[in-house]
Design an enzyme around this catalytic site. Structure first.
Site, PDB file in Angstrom:
ATOM      1  N   SER A  51      -6.549  -9.487   6.228  1.00 48.92           N
ATOM      2  CA  SER A  51      -5.981  -9.727   7.563  1.00 48.92           C
ATOM      3  C   SER A  51      -5.348 -11.110   7.693  1.00 48.92           C
ATOM      4  CB  SER A  51      -7.037  -9.493   8.644  1.00 48.92           C
ATOM      5  OG  SER A  51      -7.486  -8.142   8.607  1.00 48.92           O
ATOM      6  N   LYS A  63       0.848  -1.203   0.000  1.00 49.45           N
ATOM      7  CA  LYS A  63       0.000   0.000   0.000  1.00 49.45           C
ATOM      8  C   LYS A  63       0.882   1.252   0.000  1.00 49.45           C
ATOM      9  CE  LYS A  63      -3.337  -2.733   2.514  1.00 49.45           C
ATOM     10  NZ  LYS A  63      -4.712  -2.802   2.914  1.00 49.45           N
ATOM     11  N   GLU A  72      -9.508  -0.775  -1.983  1.00 51.32           N
ATOM     12  CA  GLU A  72      -9.204   0.615  -1.620  1.00 51.32           C
ATOM     13  C   GLU A  72      -9.244   1.518  -2.855  1.00 51.32           C
ATOM     14  OE1 GLU A  72      -5.579  -0.274   0.456  1.00 51.32           O
ATOM     15  OE2 GLU A  72      -6.758  -1.258   2.022  1.00 51.32           O
ATOM     16  N   GLU A  92     -10.972 -10.975  -1.722  1.00 47.84           N
ATOM     17  CA  GLU A  92     -10.683 -10.116  -0.578  1.00 47.84           C
ATOM     18  C   GLU A  92     -11.992  -9.523  -0.044  1.00 47.84           C
ATOM     19  OE1 GLU A  92      -6.358  -8.834  -0.471  1.00 47.84           O
ATOM     20  OE2 GLU A  92      -7.457  -7.252  -1.466  1.00 47.84           O
ATOM     21  N   GLY A 103      -7.508  -5.001   6.433  1.00 47.75           N
ATOM     22  CA  GLY A 103      -6.952  -4.024   7.362  1.00 47.75           C
ATOM     23  C   GLY A 103      -7.748  -3.876   8.647  1.00 47.75           C
TER      24      GLY A 103
HETATM   25  C1  PEP Z   1      -4.662  -6.053   1.168  1.00 50.82           C
HETATM   26  O1  PEP Z   1      -4.116  -4.967   1.196  1.00 50.82           O
HETATM   27  O2  PEP Z   1      -4.967  -6.575   0.085  1.00 50.82           O
HETATM   28  C2  PEP Z   1      -4.941  -6.722   2.439  1.00 50.82           C
HETATM   29  C3  PEP Z   1      -5.515  -7.896   2.413  1.00 50.82           C
HETATM   30  O3  PEP Z   1      -4.595  -6.050   3.567  1.00 50.82           O
HETATM   31  P1  PEP Z   1      -4.532  -6.672   5.064  1.00 50.82           P
HETATM   32  O4  PEP Z   1      -3.742  -7.951   4.939  1.00 50.82           O
HETATM   33  O5  PEP Z   1      -3.824  -5.635   5.863  1.00 50.82           O
HETATM   34  O6  PEP Z   1      -5.919  -6.921   5.483  1.00 50.82           O
END
Ligand code: PEP
Length: 256
Positions: free
Chosen positions: A213, A12, A97, A167, A173
């Site tokens: 996560s 990110k 995002e 996801e 996050g």
């Molecule tokens: C991501 O950025 O695709 C993600 C899954 O973030 P996190 O692992 O922090 O949830």
């Protein structure tokens, strides 16, 4: 099964250049030992550094986005050609995002995917439902719409060069992970969508990641699932020791 297991970090908007150099150098020995593919998707400003440091290592470098046009009046954007030119191999497309904060739509996800494939980049295409959508019982509808849109106009050969990451937005996050079963269910569903469109051989060869996560504590359970072929990892990709545990879990999961 023979699917490629891919553990990809998504940094990110994190890491200055010195911080990036340090982290990548720490990751190199872990990646050497890993039996899965190791990818780090880093901010644009770290791409050249990452490509340079990872030359001759087992780490592949990815970007976090690319534009769908090859050039033109698109201030602030970077084309797929520009990424390819500097040695980038992967690119994250349609991260939630970007959908949430930068008006990314299913149409632009499809256009960016095609732009990436055209120059030989491997897109990691992100799909996933919002919490309200899961609570409304429409997870599969949402994921199907996003997946079908992202793959519109792609040939079977194109599909072989893609990765799809499930996801759930509510898990990104937030520290809330989908259970192993929830993640497996949707990853298997995604594979079914691809099988319906391209046949079971193509679908069986597609790498379907889970992201949300994923961390050193929950990775082994998720990655042991039959239809989860790796992870797209945000927070836990920013510390070498954490990412190393995920690389190990990736190797211990399904066959690489
Ligand atoms: C991501 O950025 O695709 C993600 C899954 O973030 P996190 O692992 O922090 O949830």
């Amino acid at each position: 099964m023979g699917r490629k297991i891919v553990i990809a970090g998504n940094w990110k908007m994190n890491k200055t250049r010195p911080d990036a150099e340090k982290l990548i150098k720490e990751l190199v020995p872990y990646a050497e030992k890993a039996t899965c593919e190791t990818v780090i998707c880093v901010p644009y400003t770290n791409l050249e550094t990452a490509v340079e440091i990872t030359k001759g290592t087992k780490i592949k470098v990815g970007a976090e986005n690319c534009h769908f046009k090859s050039s033109g009046a698109f201030t602030g954007e970077i084309s797929a050609e520009m990424l390819k030119e500097i040695g980038v191999e992967y690119v994250v497309i349609g991260h939630s995002e970007r959908r949430q904060y930068f008006n990314e739509t299913d149409l632009t996800v499809n256009r960016r995917t095609k732009a990436a494939l055209k120059v030989g980049l491997k897109p990691i295409i992100c799909v996933g439902e919002l919490l309200a959508e899961r609570e409304d019982g429409i997870t599969e509808d949402v994921v199907e719409l996003q997946t079908v849109a992202a793959y519109t106009g792609l040939t079977a050969d194109d599909v072989k060069n893609t990765i799809i990451a499930y996801e759930p937005v509510w898990a990104i996050g937030t520290g809330k992970t989908a259970t192993d079963e929830q993640a497996e269910e949707v990853c298997a569903f995604i594979r079914k969508i691809i099988a319906n469109k391209y046949g079971s051989e193509i679908a069986d060869g597609l790498t379907v990641q889970y992201g949300g996560s994923m961390n050193p504590k929950n990775a082994a359970g998720l990655l042991a699932k039959e239809n989860i072929d790796g992870g797209l990892i945000g927070g836990a990709s920013l510390k070498a020791e954490d990412f190393a545990v995920l690389l190990q879990a990736g190797g211990a999961g399904n066959a690489c």
